[in-house]
Design an enzyme around this catalytic site. Sequence first.
Site, PDB file in Angstrom:
ATOM      1  N   ASN A  17     -27.426  -2.692 -42.500  1.00  0.00           N
ATOM      2  CA  ASN A  17     -27.379  -4.152 -42.465  1.00  0.00           C
ATOM      3  C   ASN A  17     -26.357  -4.581 -41.417  1.00  0.00           C
ATOM      4  OD1 ASN A  17     -27.481  -6.861 -43.061  1.00  0.00           O
ATOM      5  ND2 ASN A  17     -26.009  -6.690 -44.749  1.00  0.00           N
ATOM      6  N   ASP A  60     -18.930   0.180 -38.527  1.00  0.00           N
ATOM      7  CA  ASP A  60     -19.581  -0.326 -39.742  1.00  0.00           C
ATOM      8  C   ASP A  60     -19.568   0.754 -40.834  1.00  0.00           C
ATOM      9  OD1 ASP A  60     -20.739  -2.305 -41.294  1.00  0.00           O
ATOM     10  OD2 ASP A  60     -22.778  -1.792 -40.714  1.00  0.00           O
TER      11      ASP A  60
END
Lengths: 323, 430
Positions: free
Chosen positions: B283, B310
């Site tokens: 995501n 991330d």
Amino acid sequence: MPQQYSDAAQSGDFPPFRQRHLISIADLKQHEIVDLLDRAEKMIAVSRQERKSLPTLSGKTQINLFFEPSTRTQSSFEIAGKRLGALVVNMSVKTSSVSKGETLVDTATTLNAMRPDVLVVRHSAAGAVELLSQKVGCSVVNAGDGAHEHPTQALLDALTIRNHKGTLAGLTVAICGDILNSRVARSNLLLLGALHVRTRVIAPRTLLPAGIENLATEVFTDMEEGLKGADVVMMLRLQHERANGRMIPSVREYYRFYGLDEAKLAHAKPDAIVMHPGPMNRGVEIDPAIADGDRSVITDQVEMGVAVRMAVLDALLPARNDA
Amino acid sequence: MTRPVLIENARIVDPASDTDHRGGVLVENGIVSDIAAGGPVGVPDGAEVIDAGGQMLAPGLIDMRVFVGEPGKEYRETLASAGAAAVAGGVTSFVMMPDTTPTVDDGALVDFLIRRAEAQSAARILPAAAITRGLEGKEITEFGLLKEAGAVCLTDGGHSIQSSALLRSAMSYAANFGMTIVHQAADAGLVGEGVMNEGLFATVLGLKGFPREAETIPLARDLQLAALTGVRYHAAQISTAGSVDLVKAAKSGNRNVTAGVSINNLCLNENDIGRYRTFFKLNPPLRSEDDRQAVIDGLRTGVIDTIHSDHDPQDSEVKRQPFAEASYGAIGLETLLAAALRLVHSGDVNLMTILRAMTQRPAQILGLPTGRIARGAPADLILADVDYPWQVTETAIRSKSRNTSFEGARMQGKVMRTIVGGETVFQHSD
């Protein structure tokens, strides 16, 4: 009946089937699809005998593992296994949406320890059957995984068409309705595409998935246009409880524009056959008179379903022993 | 007083001064005290001398987006394990997302995390505070108190604020305290039940996709509200060609806008999902190859400022699931530099630009003294062999979770030594 691919069926001998699982039509080569159809052809004859049995799976254990309820598909696999002499166990696993995946891997590990020869699995999540096949030591047959695939449905549809039309070559098959959520549509598009059959999908834009033009030969949003010249009209079940108000405004509007009635069917070829994977919503996607009329081959599909599943089980299990 | 350290015979690459030359660096008391180009630096008595052997000496990396399981999910990652993973990947500082249990939305928790990280972590951990209480997108947190406690920026981490009115209010109030809003744009309605990029590949897999517009529509809103409020705004991670265009246009009129990209969106595309590989459920989602090329171009042309890992540790229980039911996220601290170097070796982006996006730019955005090799700056440094071949193996992972999207990947370039505040905290060993 002229049958393009049926030489082997008459001889009764088939080369070893080189697949361990049947998860996706996409995994099959063209000759393997034809081989399965030819094997199924032979199984139709078995099922029509007085003594409807072959001993080929005698001593083998088949577990039908259904995470999503389906009476007809489960029964079809059960009868198929039993006609071949397998010990068939049905397991329906009720799950909450939260614990689904956990149950899946846990159940796979548990069942694997019981040393089944084949697991027939249905699950509401795309890819779940693939995941399960990685956790077990036996063959796995996909009986439907989310909106991904339902390979035995596509095989039985092809067998039904072949038996009614004599051949698949040169035909135009129109698949109509909720393409977006349909595993039946995906498996059929892959199978028919592999056999170079012309495919059309017909649906309102809200029920067409992205990139569908790469999977079907043609895409239509107007049903009458899409049915013109079609040899086969394949209707899909609309999950109207989910679609209502979001993807379509109402059932009556859907039926008006995308329900198969006499007026729309008149645009297909005069000898076009009508199919439906079931269970049908009469009056939603199909006029009851057509569903039960003489152009409908829907009950034939059910019979072909048993034959195809017998063929798949028969093909996969010796392959495991050879390997 | 720690022993001075002299690193000599290095290829010094420092984006902040735009230098790439042979030389040496002297570190005293955790601070870079001298830099010499070419010739030798005067060696103080008792100094430890490290011969870099021509390896690259660069500022330690600053990773702007890292999820840690502590507090609340320590079985996934602790401050200590995240710190160990970070320094193994050359990351000397990282911004920790507030998505913990409890949420980092209170000054006391920020204070606690800073103290605990100092004691536990080899890397500097910079807590970000939540924009909204409980990451619920309803009420703004105490920005002023959070800043005083040491929060480095404001973000709702993996959550996106849906109410434009609330986001406007948060931006205005953040501007009031001179704080940076870091926000990921995602329209919850358009995402719906989607689990990957919308397109043919999702259709073939039978998975629900969501369109690029689920990112570009709220991003356009964010950029307009940033201009309206005058806040320092960092688009947390953009993934589409359309987003690159939006940020580019916004930057022409607003110098307070910056943007980041995940290493995953630079190196991978949706096809890497293959047959439901859940370590690639991310995501923002992996997009098409065209989008990947567009974000690379955005990085090359300076539209995209920063690259982050991330890093998002998830255990096998939540990853070994059917794709739609599996959790999002992949770890990435240990592979950040090596993965980024892929773009250098492929000729897509030059070394200086890649390094700048992980050193100088994040330091500027966050107002940090690190991210550069300069006299008087903290000695957060890495030595790396940019050509060293290696393979990512699960067993070598230092993170407590193993959900890497680079499992088995062949890499070229590795961190050989990591120095934080003058102390060697990681050394590669074969």
